[in-house]
Design a protein around this motif. Sequence first.
Motif, PDB file in Angstrom:
ATOM      1  N   ARG A 320       0.842  -1.203   0.000  1.00 45.14           N
ATOM      2  CA  ARG A 320       0.000   0.000   0.000  1.00 45.14           C
ATOM      3  C   ARG A 320       0.877   1.252   0.000  1.00 45.14           C
ATOM      4  NH1 ARG A 320      -4.551   0.985   4.596  1.00 45.14           N
ATOM      5  NH2 ARG A 320      -2.734   1.100   5.972  1.00 45.14           N
ATOM      6  N   GLU A 321       1.960   1.219   0.797  1.00 43.18           N
ATOM      7  CA  GLU A 321       2.862   2.384   0.845  1.00 43.18           C
ATOM      8  C   GLU A 321       3.511   2.623  -0.518  1.00 43.18           C
ATOM      9  OE1 GLU A 321       2.943   4.640   3.119  1.00 43.18           O
ATOM     10  OE2 GLU A 321       1.416   3.407   4.059  1.00 43.18           O
ATOM     11  N   ARG A 324       1.024   4.238  -2.713  1.00 44.89           N
ATOM     12  CA  ARG A 324       0.813   5.620  -2.253  1.00 44.89           C
ATOM     13  C   ARG A 324       1.965   6.520  -2.676  1.00 44.89           C
ATOM     14  NH1 ARG A 324      -1.441   4.833   3.792  1.00 44.89           N
ATOM     15  NH2 ARG A 324      -3.653   4.765   3.277  1.00 44.89           N
TER      16      ARG A 324
END
Length: 329
Positions: A320-321, A324
């Motif tokens: 997810r990072e 992002r």
Amino acid sequence: MTTTITITGAGGQIGYALLFRIAAGDLLGPDENVRLRLLEIPQGLGAAEGAALELQDGAFGLLEHVEVTDDAAVGFDGCDLALLVGARPRGPGMERADLLAANAGIFGPQGAAIAANAAPGVRVTVVGNPANTNALIAAASADGVPAERFTALTRLDENRARAQLAQTLGAPVHTVRRVPIWGNHSATQFPDISHATVGGAPVAEALAQIVGDVPTWLDETFIPRVAKRGAEIIEVRGSSSVASAASAAIDHVRDWVQGTEDWTSAGVVSHGEYGVPEGLISSFPVRSVDGAWQIVEGLELSDRARARIDASVAELVEEREAVRSLGML
Ligand code: NAX
């Protein structure tokens, strides 16, 4: 009644296996007609159109209509159930960040197209890898569609785990129950036998009679075998899992629609259950009740289980990072 089902990547291998099972009624039963929407990229249209011709030749009584398109607005028009199978595979020299970015570029727009065109109660199952993070991206891009309607397929992993246990125990596979997968659909996944039963009795006790030291067998044999089963299939068959993946996708969607008597596994959005950060799409033990997945709560986790779940969830956080940091989430 008629259900509209969209399959992306319908010209690919898993798509080809799925289409005929769905048309034959394996997904929704013998009383529900189906309308299929096959969404492909331009290079895949010929294969999808060929599959559509074969569907016609199958003379399936439940199949009302087949539409082949490379336009997401048409592909998701009125869609009740979406199976997002088409994804960008990892190419030579491709880094993980490149893979995540390429797939974010597919699943973001598809999530938006689902929000804009699908039926109000649409339910989405992501098969294409990295399935959990692709589902997260699609959900985040689907304004107005609850994140609970986006799921990732981990049922193949569960089916593999149950089948391995059944074989080791010499028991019919349907008697082996409650073997949830936790975390990511990847090599870090955790197939958990802590609460599993065989014929109603604890699996761990039955295993001890056969394998002796159960924790060692789990760490050295069972968990790696399940987690690396995809690679084993490629080695033996010369090609990745297809019919078993399609079958698991059918199991997942059928259970979501029709409900379950017992637990199964699915990648679903976390609300913080078991310490999994909110918003991640992680695999959990789930039940399907009234057309919605519910995470089975209140299970005791051993330190070993906790450590394995934490490791797989850490990978989901990293994915997810990474998405992002690319500005794609
Ligand atoms: P194929 O390469 O045979 O088919 C993929 C199809 O998707 C192709 O026809 C391609 O043209 C199409 N496609 C690509 N981008 C698209 C887009 N933006 N919109 C619509 N269609 C698009 O792969 P296949 O063997 O069918 O596998 C499909 C996916 O399932 C892969 O990502 C694979 O890694 C994943 N799997 C997931 C599993 C799971 O348990 N979650 C298990 C099986 C499988 O590994």
